[in-house]
Motif scaffolding. Structure first.
Motif, PDB file in Angstrom:
ATOM      1  N   VAL A  34      52.875 -44.293 -33.947  1.00  0.00           N
ATOM      2  CA  VAL A  34      54.189 -44.544 -33.337  1.00  0.00           C
ATOM      3  C   VAL A  34      55.072 -43.304 -33.382  1.00  0.00           C
ATOM      4  O   VAL A  34      55.744 -42.974 -32.409  1.00  0.00           O
ATOM      5  CB  VAL A  34      54.897 -45.738 -34.017  1.00  0.00           C
ATOM      6  N   LEU A  35      55.069 -42.603 -34.519  1.00  0.00           N
ATOM      7  CA  LEU A  35      56.001 -41.493 -34.719  1.00  0.00           C
ATOM      8  C   LEU A  35      55.411 -40.132 -34.371  1.00  0.00           C
ATOM      9  O   LEU A  35      56.140 -39.157 -34.241  1.00  0.00           O
ATOM     10  CB  LEU A  35      56.495 -41.488 -36.163  1.00  0.00           C
ATOM     11  N   GLY A  36      54.088 -40.054 -34.253  1.00  0.00           N
ATOM     12  CA  GLY A  36      53.464 -38.793 -33.858  1.00  0.00           C
ATOM     13  C   GLY A  36      53.229 -37.812 -34.983  1.00  0.00           C
ATOM     14  O   GLY A  36      52.849 -36.670 -34.737  1.00  0.00           O
ATOM     15  N   VAL A  37      53.438 -38.212 -36.235  1.00  0.00           N
ATOM     16  CA  VAL A  37      53.175 -37.338 -37.377  1.00  0.00           C
ATOM     17  C   VAL A  37      52.483 -38.141 -38.464  1.00  0.00           C
ATOM     18  O   VAL A  37      52.758 -39.324 -38.639  1.00  0.00           O
ATOM     19  CB  VAL A  37      54.460 -36.708 -37.949  1.00  0.00           C
ATOM     20  N   GLY A  38      51.557 -37.496 -39.168  1.00  0.00           N
ATOM     21  CA  GLY A  38      50.874 -38.171 -40.260  1.00  0.00           C
ATOM     22  C   GLY A  38      49.369 -38.057 -40.145  1.00  0.00           C
ATOM     23  O   GLY A  38      48.838 -37.335 -39.302  1.00  0.00           O
ATOM     24  N   MET A  39      48.690 -38.807 -40.996  1.00  0.00           N
ATOM     25  CA  MET A  39      47.232 -38.793 -41.031  1.00  0.00           C
ATOM     26  C   MET A  39      46.676 -39.564 -39.839  1.00  0.00           C
ATOM     27  O   MET A  39      47.136 -40.656 -39.531  1.00  0.00           O
ATOM     28  CB  MET A  39      46.745 -39.416 -42.341  1.00  0.00           C
ATOM     29  N   THR A  40      45.678 -39.005 -39.199  1.00  0.00           N
ATOM     30  CA  THR A  40      45.110 -39.584 -37.989  1.00  0.00           C
ATOM     31  C   THR A  40      44.143 -40.717 -38.301  1.00  0.00           C
ATOM     32  O   THR A  40      43.221 -40.549 -39.099  1.00  0.00           O
ATOM     33  CB  THR A  40      44.360 -38.500 -37.190  1.00  0.00           C
ATOM     34  N   PRO A  41      44.332 -41.878 -37.654  1.00  0.00           N
ATOM     35  CA  PRO A  41      43.347 -42.948 -37.799  1.00  0.00           C
ATOM     36  C   PRO A  41      42.084 -42.601 -37.012  1.00  0.00           C
ATOM     37  O   PRO A  41      42.167 -42.074 -35.903  1.00  0.00           O
ATOM     38  CB  PRO A  41      44.052 -44.179 -37.220  1.00  0.00           C
ATOM     39  N   VAL A  42      40.923 -42.898 -37.597  1.00  0.00           N
ATOM     40  CA  VAL A  42      39.643 -42.559 -36.982  1.00  0.00           C
ATOM     41  C   VAL A  42      38.740 -43.792 -36.987  1.00  0.00           C
ATOM     42  O   VAL A  42      38.587 -44.458 -38.014  1.00  0.00           O
ATOM     43  CB  VAL A  42      38.945 -41.408 -37.747  1.00  0.00           C
ATOM     44  N   ASP A  43      38.140 -44.074 -35.843  1.00  0.00           N
ATOM     45  CA  ASP A  43      37.172 -45.163 -35.723  1.00  0.00           C
ATOM     46  C   ASP A  43      35.841 -44.661 -36.275  1.00  0.00           C
ATOM     47  O   ASP A  43      35.258 -43.716 -35.743  1.00  0.00           O
ATOM     48  CB  ASP A  43      37.032 -45.562 -34.258  1.00  0.00           C
ATOM     49  N   GLU A  53      24.736 -44.279 -44.223  1.00  0.00           N
ATOM     50  CA  GLU A  53      25.304 -43.586 -43.057  1.00  0.00           C
ATOM     51  C   GLU A  53      26.804 -43.913 -42.893  1.00  0.00           C
ATOM     52  O   GLU A  53      27.615 -43.018 -42.650  1.00  0.00           O
ATOM     53  CB  GLU A  53      24.533 -43.995 -41.803  1.00  0.00           C
ATOM     54  N   ALA A  54      27.157 -45.178 -43.062  1.00  0.00           N
ATOM     55  CA  ALA A  54      28.562 -45.587 -42.936  1.00  0.00           C
ATOM     56  C   ALA A  54      29.404 -44.972 -44.045  1.00  0.00           C
ATOM     57  O   ALA A  54      30.512 -44.473 -43.790  1.00  0.00           O
ATOM     58  CB  ALA A  54      28.677 -47.108 -42.954  1.00  0.00           C
ATOM     59  N   LYS A  55      28.906 -45.012 -45.265  1.00  0.00           N
ATOM     60  CA  LYS A  55      29.631 -44.426 -46.394  1.00  0.00           C
ATOM     61  C   LYS A  55      29.854 -42.933 -46.190  1.00  0.00           C
ATOM     62  O   LYS A  55      30.910 -42.393 -46.518  1.00  0.00           O
ATOM     63  CB  LYS A  55      28.887 -44.691 -47.701  1.00  0.00           C
ATOM     64  N   ALA A  56      28.849 -42.258 -45.637  1.00  0.00           N
ATOM     65  CA  ALA A  56      28.971 -40.819 -45.354  1.00  0.00           C
ATOM     66  C   ALA A  56      30.045 -40.570 -44.303  1.00  0.00           C
ATOM     67  O   ALA A  56      30.830 -39.616 -44.415  1.00  0.00           O
ATOM     68  CB  ALA A  56      27.622 -40.256 -44.906  1.00  0.00           C
ATOM     69  N   LYS A  57      30.096 -41.416 -43.273  1.00  0.00           N
ATOM     70  CA  LYS A  57      31.105 -41.267 -42.220  1.00  0.00           C
ATOM     71  C   LYS A  57      32.504 -41.477 -42.782  1.00  0.00           C
ATOM     72  O   LYS A  57      33.433 -40.716 -42.485  1.00  0.00           O
ATOM     73  CB  LYS A  57      30.823 -42.252 -41.084  1.00  0.00           C
ATOM     74  N   VAL A  58      32.702 -42.504 -43.606  1.00  0.00           N
ATOM     75  CA  VAL A  58      34.001 -42.771 -44.232  1.00  0.00           C
ATOM     76  C   VAL A  58      34.420 -41.572 -45.085  1.00  0.00           C
ATOM     77  O   VAL A  58      35.562 -41.108 -45.008  1.00  0.00           O
ATOM     78  CB  VAL A  58      33.949 -44.070 -45.070  1.00  0.00           C
ATOM     79  N   ALA A  59      33.490 -41.050 -45.883  1.00  0.00           N
ATOM     80  CA  ALA A  59      33.788 -39.895 -46.729  1.00  0.00           C
ATOM     81  C   ALA A  59      34.151 -38.675 -45.888  1.00  0.00           C
ATOM     82  O   ALA A  59      35.080 -37.933 -46.212  1.00  0.00           O
ATOM     83  CB  ALA A  59      32.599 -39.589 -47.636  1.00  0.00           C
ATOM     84  N   GLU A  60      33.437 -38.473 -44.791  1.00  0.00           N
ATOM     85  CA  GLU A  60      33.716 -37.336 -43.896  1.00  0.00           C
ATOM     86  C   GLU A  60      35.128 -37.440 -43.299  1.00  0.00           C
ATOM     87  O   GLU A  60      35.864 -36.453 -43.260  1.00  0.00           O
ATOM     88  CB  GLU A  60      32.685 -37.303 -42.768  1.00  0.00           C
ATOM     89  N   VAL A  61      35.495 -38.634 -42.845  1.00  0.00           N
ATOM     90  CA  VAL A  61      36.827 -38.843 -42.269  1.00  0.00           C
ATOM     91  C   VAL A  61      37.896 -38.525 -43.311  1.00  0.00           C
ATOM     92  O   VAL A  61      38.876 -37.829 -43.033  1.00  0.00           O
ATOM     93  CB  VAL A  61      36.976 -40.281 -41.726  1.00  0.00           C
ATOM     94  N   ARG A  62      37.722 -39.035 -44.520  1.00  0.00           N
ATOM     95  CA  ARG A  62      38.704 -38.790 -45.588  1.00  0.00           C
ATOM     96  C   ARG A  62      38.777 -37.305 -45.950  1.00  0.00           C
ATOM     97  O   ARG A  62      39.863 -36.764 -46.145  1.00  0.00           O
ATOM     98  CB  ARG A  62      38.364 -39.620 -46.823  1.00  0.00           C
ATOM     99  N   THR A  63      37.631 -36.637 -46.010  1.00  0.00           N
ATOM    100  CA  THR A  63      37.593 -35.210 -46.334  1.00  0.00           C
ATOM    101  C   THR A  63      38.365 -34.390 -45.302  1.00  0.00           C
ATOM    102  O   THR A  63      39.027 -33.412 -45.645  1.00  0.00           O
ATOM    103  CB  THR A  63      36.132 -34.714 -46.423  1.00  0.00           C
ATOM    104  N   GLY A  65      40.932 -35.390 -43.776  1.00  0.00           N
ATOM    105  CA  GLY A  65      42.342 -35.775 -43.767  1.00  0.00           C
ATOM    106  C   GLY A  65      42.677 -36.942 -42.863  1.00  0.00           C
ATOM    107  O   GLY A  65      43.855 -37.174 -42.567  1.00  0.00           O
ATOM    108  N   GLY A  66      41.679 -37.682 -42.411  1.00  0.00           N
ATOM    109  CA  GLY A  66      41.924 -38.838 -41.553  1.00  0.00           C
ATOM    110  C   GLY A  66      41.893 -40.135 -42.336  1.00  0.00           C
ATOM    111  O   GLY A  66      41.629 -40.151 -43.538  1.00  0.00           O
TER     112      GLY A  66
END
Length: 175
Positions: A34-43, A53-63, A65-66
């Protein structure tokens, strides 16, 4: 919180923040969209996060900054952000303004520096603004939302923010 616990406990909680919850991440993602600033949500592309594979993807997104989301939650957060951006009153405020604006002022009674960080400040003129605050709630309607207001102290936040801006000579409304 300082009114509820000892100063020692308060300092410990500041130094040892609670881990982020899914509700907190949902709120952060909503703010970002909504505000255009902050951590990006990732599907993540995974409805279940119990595979390697899913756990690796979640870890990658967090690493990176998403904020990782399951596909249905990713769609839901985008739908919620769109509903907020297209709400008539919110749309009028969001057309122009400043996101995540910090304001500091010294309290005249205590001498303590006060800091407010408004989600959105829509300027009417250089001394008049509308402070927009994005809140999410699992409660289904305006009357039920009052439970969240009371439970999380939103009314105290409003009063505090408006006081800080008032000390800076800025008249405000709060939405």
């Amino acid at each position: 919180r300082l009114l509820e616990v000892t100063p020692h406990r308060w300092q410990w909680e500041r130094d040892n923040p609670r881990p982020s919850t899914s509700a907190m991440e949902w709120g952060t993602a909503l703010h970002t969209l909504v505000l255009g600033v902050g951590m990006t949500p990732v599907d993540t592309g995974f409805e279940l996060w119990n595979t390697k594979e899913a756990k690796a993807k979640v870890a990658e997104v967090r690493t990176k900054g998403g904020i990782p989301f399951k596909p249905k939650d990713f769609e839901a957060i985008h739908a919620a952000a769109e509903r907020l951006r297209t709400h008539p009153e919110a749309a009028r405020l969001l057309i122009a303004g400043e996101p995540e604006l910090s304001a500091w002022a010294r309290d005249p009674d205590t001498g303590i520096m006060l800091r407010a960080r408004a989600d959105w400040v829509h300027w009417i003129d250089e001394r008049t603004a509308v402070i927009g605050d994005v809140k999410k709630s699992a409660e289904p309607g305006p009357a039920e939302f009052m439970w969240s207001v009371d439970s999380y102290g939103y009314h105290r936040q409003q009063a505090f923010y408006q006081r800080v801006f008032e000390l800076l000579g800025i008249r405000t409304a709060f939405v």
